[in-house]
Structures are given as structure tokens and as C-alpha cells.
Enzyme design. Structure first.
Site, short mmCIF file in Angstrom:
data_model
loop_
_atom_site.label_atom_id
_atom_site.label_comp_id
_atom_site.label_asym_id
_atom_site.label_seq_id
_atom_site.Cartn_x
_atom_site.Cartn_y
_atom_site.Cartn_z
N HIS A 63 58.16 -1.68 59.27
CA HIS A 63 57.32 -0.88 60.19
C HIS A 63 55.99 -0.68 59.48
O HIS A 63 55.94 -0.07 58.41
CB HIS A 63 57.99 0.45 60.51
CG HIS A 63 59.28 0.30 61.25
ND1 HIS A 63 60.46 0.87 60.84
CD2 HIS A 63 59.59 -0.40 62.37
CE1 HIS A 63 61.42 0.55 61.67
NE2 HIS A 63 60.92 -0.22 62.62
N GLU A 66 54.40 2.62 57.86
CA GLU A 66 55.13 3.32 56.79
C GLU A 66 54.58 2.84 55.44
O GLU A 66 55.11 1.94 54.80
CB GLU A 66 56.63 3.06 56.95
CG GLU A 66 57.14 3.55 58.30
CD GLU A 66 58.58 3.17 58.60
OE1 GLU A 66 59.02 3.41 59.73
OE2 GLU A 66 59.26 2.62 57.71
N HIS A 158 61.53 2.45 53.78
CA HIS A 158 60.87 3.01 54.96
C HIS A 158 60.35 4.42 54.66
O HIS A 158 60.64 4.98 53.60
CB HIS A 158 61.86 3.12 56.13
CG HIS A 158 62.26 1.80 56.72
ND1 HIS A 158 61.99 1.45 58.01
CD2 HIS A 158 62.92 0.73 56.19
CE1 HIS A 158 62.46 0.25 58.26
NE2 HIS A 158 63.03 -0.22 57.17
N GLU A 222 64.80 5.96 53.29
CA GLU A 222 63.71 6.75 53.88
C GLU A 222 63.10 7.59 52.77
O GLU A 222 63.72 8.54 52.29
CB GLU A 222 64.24 7.64 55.00
CG GLU A 222 64.93 6.89 56.13
CD GLU A 222 63.98 6.07 56.99
OE1 GLU A 222 64.48 5.27 57.79
OE2 GLU A 222 62.75 6.22 56.85
#
Ligand SMILES: O=C(O)CCC(=O)N[C@@H](CCC(=O)O)C(=O)O
Ligand SMILES: [Zn+2]
Length: 343
Positions: A63, A66, A158, A222
Site C-alpha cells: 500500500h 504506508e 505495513h 503493522e
């Protein structure tokens, strides 16, 4: 040709951003004997001259908005090419979606991280579908072009759209009954990640692809919250960067002794998909990941269907009412403990 710039600066990120969809392959050898192989835009492989036992895939920019994980990988790649970091293991770095980096968005036409494990179906309706198939092939080649039985890991880095009660957390792909690994929890803790969601179903994510297809230890990690380039507090990623650096520059990495009390584990209770145009949450955008709800509290409204918390303390992860129809709008999780299925 980009080679001279790459050899002198190690700035593969800029070369990738300047070549959003393709880049001529090339290779060269560093003074320390490490072979550098540019496979495609955003895809660069390093093979040290020494004997190696492990194969690592570090991916970021699946993504493009990010940015912190991109900055971590950018620094590692520059340190490898400029000789500041000498490798002891093979490593493949992937910037997943270069055009989405340049537009500062999660994706261009379609969420790349829902196209893996065959979900792209070799369709070529948009660049993300083409990229997903290509990235699968690059990972397959990386893992299978060397002798069988080597250690494999893929950490897909991410950051999350919303804030989070637990700033850093990892998604442990469903292992289809195989045991979860304490050693991988120790790796995550070393990265500053003490919170792990254990998935209970197959997925179309990059980390699930490597876990399922190549039995790699894999996570979606994350690392914090989405921020534009230059606005990340890179000090908060130091532990992650240092641990990733150690993995590829050491024969072995020593971790703190495993203690279940160090971790907050959750099992995914359910996945709520958006099926109607009219999809909304009762809570504000400021509601953070891991916010818990009382049993019977409204969680989401999908068309005429109201969805309520089924379990006391059911917590929300990745709420996103804007996902494409049929895609995941919310994960809910409930706490779990280390059990006999951890080895
Ligand atoms: O914050 C969000 O809503 C999404 C953050 C993100 O991109 N998470 C990954 C998780 C992938 C997984 O479930 O392993 C994603 O949604 O692709
Ligand atoms: Zn993401």
C-alpha cells in the site's frame, strides 16, 4: 541506464518511483562479493558470497501511502549497496506498488493486498492485477531457485489507517492447523511488536501467500499509523529496523527468552464484508484499532442489516467503510492465551 546511480547511492527507491511499472533487469557484484540482482521495478535481490542457510523477503509499499516501512527498507537497501551492512543471508526486497507510492494512496485501481494467492486469476484489467501475478512469481523463484529445506520468512511491512490501542501489531496468517511458533513471537517482540492476531481463515494477502505456498514464516506487520513521507517518527521504528538488519547480517539472532506474559494475543472472531453501497459504522473515524465493544452493541450497518457485537469485549480491527463491495470492512478479535498449539 540506472546502474551507475544505484551502485553509487544505493537509492533503489527513487529508481523504483521513477519507473512505476517496469524496470530492465540487471545485476552487479559489490566489493564484498554480494551479488545484487534487480529483477523488476521495486524488486531487488541480494545474495552474499558466503554460505547461507536462510531466505528472507521484506516487502513494503504493498500500500503506497504506508511510508514508514518504505523508509525502513530504503535505509537497509542503501546500507547494503554502500557496504555499510554486510549480509550473511539471502534477501529479496519488494516495493509492492510503486505508482501508489507516487500518488500517496493505498492503491491505484485495486487493493494489491487482496490479489494474492491466485486471487488475481492472471487477469490484466489493471496494473495491480498484473503486479500481483509478477510478485508471486518473483517470490516463488526466490524461494525455490535454491536447495530445498532452507529457512524461509516473509515479513510484509505495513502501517494502519487508524490509530491503535496497540501501536504495533502483526497478523499471523492462518496455518491450517500447523502450530504457531513461539520463536516468531520472539522475533516480533524484538521488533517492538507484542500484539498478534491469529487468523482463522485463508486470505488473499501477500503474507498468507508466502505462508501457504512456501511454508514461510510470514506476517503482515503493522508498524504504526499511515503518514506521508517525512512525517514518520523514525525513532519509533528503530527496534524493527535493527531486528530486520540482524536477521540478514547474522547467521543467528538471539532473542529474549519466551514469556507468554510479554504478549497480547487475539484470535479473529469474524470478518465483516461490505455487501451494500450503504455501509457505515456507528463509531467515529477516531475510533482506534482494538477498541472493545459490549455484547449486543452495534458494530456496523450494511444496507438494512445491523451487525452487533456477539461477544463481550469483541474488538475492532481495520474498520474501513470505503472498501470495494465484497471486501473486508472490519475484522473483530477476541483475546486468547498461548496454548498447546504454540511450539
Ligand atoms: O488500517 C487498515 O484498515 C488496513 C491496514 C492494512 O493494510 N492491513 C493489511 C492487513 C493484511 C492482513 O490481514 O494480513 C491489509 O488490509 O491489507
Ligand atoms: Zn497496508
Amino acid at each position: 541506464m540506472y546502474l551507475d546511480t544505484l551502485k553509487s547511492t544505493g537509492d533503489f527507491l527513487t529508481i523504483t518511483r521513477d519507473n512505476e511499472f517496469e524496470l530492465a533487469p540487471s545485476q552487479f557484484t559489490l566489493d564484498n562479493g554480494t551479488e545484487v540482482k534487480v529483477i523488476d521495478t521495486g524488486v531487488i535481490q541480494f545474495t552474499p558470497a558466503c554460505e547461507t542457510q536462510k531466505d528472507f523477503v521484506f516487502s513494503s509499499a504493498v500500500h503506497g501511502n504506508e511510508t514508514a516501512p518504505i523508509e525502513i527498507c530504503d535505509e537497509l537497501i542503501q546500507h547494503i549497496i554502500t557496504g555499510k551492512l554486510e549480509l550473511k543471508q539471502r534477501v529479496l526486497f519488494i516495493y509492492g506498488n510503486p505508482k501508489s507510492i507516487n500518488i500517496g494512496q493505498r492503491f491505484v485501481d485495486e487493493n494489491l493486498n487482496r490479489l494474492f494467492n491466485g486471487a488475481h486469476e492472471n487477469k490484466t484489467d489493471n496494473p495491480e492485477q498484473v503486479r500481483a501475478a509478477n510478485l508471486e512469481n518473483y517470490v516463488r523463484e526466490f524461494f525455490t531457485s535454491v536447495e530445498a529445506g532452507r529457512y524461509r520468512a516473509h515479513y510484509d511491512l505495513h502501517t494502519a489507517i487508524r490509530g491503535s490501542k496497540n501501536e504495533k501489531f502483526a497478523v499471523y496468517p492462518f496455518l491450517h492447523g500447523k502450530p504457531w511458533k513461539k520463536s516468531q513471537l520472539q522475533f516480533l517482540l524484538s521488533c517492538g511488536v507484542n500484539t498478534v492476531l491469529m487468523m482463522r481463515a485463508a486470505a488473499t494477502t501477500f503474507s498468507y501467500f508466502s505462508s501457504k505456498q512456501f511454508d514461510a514464516d510470514a506476517f503482515t506487520v503493522e508498524l504504526g499509523q499511515v503518514k506521508p513521507f517525512g512525517e514518520n517518527n523514525m525513532a519509533s521504528f528503530e527496534a524493527t529496523k535493527n531486528t530486520l538488519s540482524a536477521l540478514i547480517s547474522q547467521k543467528e539472532v538471539e532473542y529474549k527468552e519466551f514469556d507468554a506474559k510479554d504478549f497480547e494475543l487475539f484470535t479473529v472472531h469474524r470478518t465483516i464484508n461490505r455487501t451494500c453501497e450503504a455501509f457505515s459504522f456507528p463509531f467515529p473515524d477516531s475510533a482506534v484499532n482494538f477498541t472493545g465493544f459490549a455484547k449486543g452493541e452495534l458494530l456496523a450497518t450494511d444496507g438494512d442489516t445491523e451487525i452487533f457485537a456477539e461477544v463481550e469485549g469483541e474488538a475492532i480491527i481495520f474498520p474501513n467503510a470505503k472498501v470495494a463491495l465484497g471486501q473486508r470492512a472490519l475484522l473483530t478479535v477476541i483475546p486468547m492465551e498461548v496454548n498447546e498449539n504454540f511450539v
